[in-house]
Design a protein around this motif. Structure first.
Motif, PDB file in Angstrom:
ATOM      1  N   GLY A  54      -4.973 -62.752 -18.409  1.00 43.17           N
ATOM      2  CA  GLY A  54      -5.955 -61.691 -18.181  1.00 43.17           C
ATOM      3  C   GLY A  54      -5.802 -60.482 -19.074  1.00 43.17           C
ATOM      4  O   GLY A  54      -6.531 -59.499 -18.915  1.00 43.17           O
ATOM      5  N   GLU A  55      -4.883 -60.526 -20.041  1.00 44.59           N
ATOM      6  CA  GLU A  55      -4.612 -59.359 -20.884  1.00 44.59           C
ATOM      7  C   GLU A  55      -5.450 -59.449 -22.144  1.00 44.59           C
ATOM      8  O   GLU A  55      -5.029 -59.983 -23.155  1.00 44.59           O
ATOM      9  CB  GLU A  55      -3.120 -59.296 -21.240  1.00 44.59           C
ATOM     10  N   ASN A  56      -6.667 -58.902 -22.095  1.00 44.95           N
ATOM     11  CA  ASN A  56      -7.551 -59.058 -23.245  1.00 44.95           C
ATOM     12  C   ASN A  56      -8.263 -57.791 -23.695  1.00 44.95           C
ATOM     13  O   ASN A  56      -8.294 -57.503 -24.881  1.00 44.95           O
ATOM     14  CB  ASN A  56      -8.575 -60.161 -22.963  1.00 44.95           C
ATOM     15  N   PRO A  57      -8.867 -56.997 -22.786  1.00 44.71           N
ATOM     16  CA  PRO A  57      -9.627 -55.844 -23.293  1.00 44.71           C
ATOM     17  C   PRO A  57      -8.784 -54.944 -24.182  1.00 44.71           C
ATOM     18  O   PRO A  57      -7.651 -54.595 -23.859  1.00 44.71           O
ATOM     19  CB  PRO A  57     -10.053 -55.125 -22.008  1.00 44.71           C
ATOM     20  N   SER A  58      -9.347 -54.578 -25.338  1.00 48.92           N
ATOM     21  CA  SER A  58      -8.654 -53.736 -26.305  1.00 48.92           C
ATOM     22  C   SER A  58      -8.773 -52.266 -25.905  1.00 48.92           C
ATOM     23  O   SER A  58      -9.570 -51.907 -25.030  1.00 48.92           O
ATOM     24  CB  SER A  58      -9.288 -53.927 -27.682  1.00 48.92           C
ATOM     25  N   PRO A  59      -8.000 -51.381 -26.547  1.00 51.86           N
ATOM     26  CA  PRO A  59      -8.167 -49.946 -26.272  1.00 51.86           C
ATOM     27  C   PRO A  59      -9.604 -49.481 -26.474  1.00 51.86           C
ATOM     28  O   PRO A  59     -10.108 -48.648 -25.713  1.00 51.86           O
ATOM     29  CB  PRO A  59      -7.218 -49.301 -27.279  1.00 51.86           C
ATOM     30  N   GLY A  60     -10.283 -50.019 -27.499  1.00 50.12           N
ATOM     31  CA  GLY A  60     -11.675 -49.650 -27.734  1.00 50.12           C
ATOM     32  C   GLY A  60     -12.588 -50.122 -26.621  1.00 50.12           C
ATOM     33  O   GLY A  60     -13.523 -49.417 -26.221  1.00 50.12           O
ATOM     34  N   ASN A  61     -12.328 -51.349 -26.107  1.00 50.25           N
ATOM     35  CA  ASN A  61     -13.103 -51.856 -24.972  1.00 50.25           C
ATOM     36  C   ASN A  61     -12.967 -50.926 -23.771  1.00 50.25           C
ATOM     37  O   ASN A  61     -13.960 -50.570 -23.119  1.00 50.25           O
ATOM     38  CB  ASN A  61     -12.605 -53.242 -24.553  1.00 50.25           C
ATOM     39  N   LYS A  62     -11.732 -50.546 -23.476  1.00 51.68           N
ATOM     40  CA  LYS A  62     -11.480 -49.702 -22.305  1.00 51.68           C
ATOM     41  C   LYS A  62     -12.111 -48.330 -22.460  1.00 51.68           C
ATOM     42  O   LYS A  62     -12.694 -47.786 -21.514  1.00 51.68           O
ATOM     43  CB  LYS A  62      -9.967 -49.594 -22.065  1.00 51.68           C
ATOM     44  N   ALA A  63     -12.016 -47.787 -23.659  1.00 51.95           N
ATOM     45  CA  ALA A  63     -12.645 -46.485 -23.906  1.00 51.95           C
ATOM     46  C   ALA A  63     -14.160 -46.568 -23.759  1.00 51.95           C
ATOM     47  O   ALA A  63     -14.816 -45.581 -23.398  1.00 51.95           O
ATOM     48  CB  ALA A  63     -12.285 -45.986 -25.305  1.00 51.95           C
ATOM     49  N   GLY A  64     -14.717 -47.760 -24.026  1.00 53.85           N
ATOM     50  CA  GLY A  64     -16.161 -47.944 -23.925  1.00 53.85           C
ATOM     51  C   GLY A  64     -16.646 -48.304 -22.540  1.00 53.85           C
ATOM     52  O   GLY A  64     -17.858 -48.413 -22.326  1.00 53.85           O
ATOM     53  N   GLY A  65     -15.729 -48.558 -21.590  1.00 54.41           N
ATOM     54  CA  GLY A  65     -16.149 -48.811 -20.222  1.00 54.41           C
ATOM     55  C   GLY A  65     -15.841 -50.189 -19.686  1.00 54.41           C
ATOM     56  O   GLY A  65     -16.287 -50.539 -18.593  1.00 54.41           O
ATOM     57  N   ILE A  66     -15.081 -51.020 -20.435  1.00 55.82           N
ATOM     58  CA  ILE A  66     -14.715 -52.358 -19.974  1.00 55.82           C
ATOM     59  C   ILE A  66     -13.281 -52.314 -19.468  1.00 55.82           C
ATOM     60  O   ILE A  66     -12.356 -51.983 -20.211  1.00 55.82           O
ATOM     61  CB  ILE A  66     -14.869 -53.386 -21.108  1.00 55.82           C
ATOM     62  N   SER A  67     -13.075 -52.677 -18.196  1.00 58.97           N
ATOM     63  CA  SER A  67     -11.790 -52.414 -17.551  1.00 58.97           C
ATOM     64  C   SER A  67     -10.912 -53.637 -17.359  1.00 58.97           C
ATOM     65  O   SER A  67      -9.698 -53.518 -17.267  1.00 58.97           O
ATOM     66  CB  SER A  67     -12.027 -51.767 -16.179  1.00 58.97           C
TER      67      SER A  67
END
Length: 498
Positions: A343-356
């Motif tokens: 489950g370790e996939n969203p990147s820092p950019g994803n998280k900053a954009g709203g994907i958790s």
């Protein structure tokens, strides 16, 4: 009409997505109740609309995207700090087929492509130099530069050398992956002629590699083994390239039905709008293309985790279901074999954009393939065998996945992005922005703006414009990555380098 400040994607959702920056104290009117924001919440991020005890699933797109790490209140900003993935390890699956009929009319539009001797259709007519091993990258680049200067590209679209680091000092699966991808590039219909450039002593032996090509067009694909040249290998390479160029420059475009179009579906630098604008738009196009008898291919297997059952149940046959289960669980095993959680996939950019969480990402990501049935499942490096929607084994990495899509036979990659990226693979790589700010700020990167979908533009109007744009690129209009000269390949590697 005043534009809403938020969107609830599915009636079952327990979160809404902010369409702009929202401030603490603002009120959301939703489902006949009012919810007061408890924190400032960035654009593209999620706000909880009902109290949620710790351990309870949080719903977006109508599916769980993880569970609350702690007791959460309505109005709270939901992000990676208070939301935890539900994903862990491999799973067993049951086949519950969904037969959804798509009522999309036939379209008589065509595109102008290059029909090759084997019946495949290219949308570019380029001369390519394909090294069998990284040791000859420098020679390949020199030959490409010299041919471009000498010909001025008269009668062809471009000259490229596809450099890479592999072809030697690799074992088993890595070695075969390299050979398969290079084979796929040599046989790609966007190339009017190809010089295969070898050193001679590499693991990827030139004669064995040429045998992998099967019954290829020997007038348009030629081999040069540089160690066997007595004298200047560049001079000999130019002699062969001049012959190839003379053949390629006689090719002409001709009208082709949309059934001959093959597009790859990819996202990167995703944000909270990816699953609301750009990915659904690409999904609508994918369904449209499949209805015309064409082909779309979805990859990024790790970004299917959490949405995989949706794809499995759209498989046309039990055999395809079994292949999709293997596709998913083999990639989970790859993660686990390296000691990494699935489950370790969203990147820092994803998280900053709203994907958790990965489920949050996957449920948005898989919308790129619309609702069509799954007609084929491909391994890494495999070439297309059936038309319709296909699934392809490759990681989420932008360069590796886009190369794999192109290698399978796609003529274009449709690449959705919320953060922006300039790169392209060895075929036109069209960037579709999820939001208008990105489109305005990076016009040199972005080919099409899907952000209009949250600004009042109806899907049908945007889709019609999108179809026209894709056909224009198929007809020869350059994608932004081509205009910028940003084109490269990247091959998947898993094992030992000797």
């Amino acid at each position: 009409m005043k534009q809403s400040a938020f969107i609830k994607i599915n009636p079952a959702d327990t979160v809404v997505v902010c369409l702009r920056q929202m401030s603490k104290g603002e009120i959301i009117d939703i489902d006949n109740k009012q919810v007061t924001l408890l924190q400032d919440t960035p654009m593209g991020h999620k706000v909880l609309i009902s109290d949620t005890p710790a351990g309870t699933d949080i719903i977006k797109y109508g599916y769980p995207i993880g569970h609350a790490r702690e007791d959460l209140k309505a109005g709270q900003w939901v992000n990676e700090n208070n939301l935890k993935t539900n994903l862990s390890g491999k799973l067993s699956y049951e086949y519950h087929p969904v037969d959804e009929k798509l009522s999309i009319p036939k379209d008589n539009r065509t595109f102008n492509g290059y029909v090759r001797k084997n019946g495949e259709v290219g949308i570019r007519n380029e001369v390519w130099i394909v090294p069998t091993v990284g040791c000859v990258n420098g020679i390949a680049e020199r030959l490409a530069s010299q041919l471009e200067k000498e010909t001025g590209l008269e009668g062809i679209d471009a000259v490229h050398a596809w450099h890479h680091n592999y072809g030697c000092s690799q074992l088993s699966e890595d070695h075969e992956n390299t050979r398969k991808v290079l084979r796929d590039i040599v046989l790609h219909p966007n190339a009017g002629a190809v010089l295969v450039l070898s050193l001679g002593c590499e693991n990827n032996q030139p004669e064995d590699f040429m045998a992998m090509l099967g019954d290829y067009d020997k007038e348009r694909i030629k081999l040069l083994v540089t160690q066997r040249v007595e004298g200047d290998e560049v001079e000999e390479g130019m002699r062969m390239l001049r012959e190839l160029y003379q053949i390629a420059k006689t090719d002409r475009r001709q009208p082709c039905p949309l059934s001959e179009l093959r597009v790859g579906l990819k996202c990167g630098g995703s944000d909270g709008f990816s699953g609301i604008t750009a990915n659904p738009l690409v999904g609508e196009f994918s369904d449209f293309l499949v209805a015309q008898g064409g082909t779309s291919i979805l990859t990024e297997v790790p970004e299917m985790f959490g949405a995989e059952t949706i794809l499995m149940n759209r498989c046309e046959t039990p055999a395809l279901f079994d292949q999709t289960v293997k596709l998913i669980n083999d990639f989970k095993e790859y993660f686990l074999s390296h000691g990494e959680p699935v489950g370790e996939n969203p990147s820092p950019g994803n998280k900053a954009g709203g994907i958790s969480t990965l489920e949050d990402k996957a449920l948005g990501c898989t919308q790129k393939c619309g609702r069509a049935p799954v007609s084929g499942v491909l391994g890494y490096g495999d070439r297309l065998q059936v038309k319709g929607l296909n699934l392809l084994s490759a990681p989420g990495n932008d360069l590796v996945a886009s190369t794999a899509l192109a290698s399978s036979g796609c003529q274009i990659v449709l690449f959705t992005t919320g953060r922006g990226t300039p790169f392209g693979t060895f075929i036109p790589t069209m960037k579709i922005s999820t939001n208008s700010n990105l489109y305005k700020n990076k016009p040199n990167w972005i080919d099409f703006n899907a952000g209009e979908l949250v600004e009042g533009k109806p899907m049908k109007e945007v889709l019609d414009k999108f179809i026209d744009k894709i056909i224009a690129v198929a007809n020869g209009e350059k994608a932004k990555n081509e205009e910028n000269g940003y084109r490269e390949i990247s091959i998947f590697k898993n094992g030992v380098t000797l």
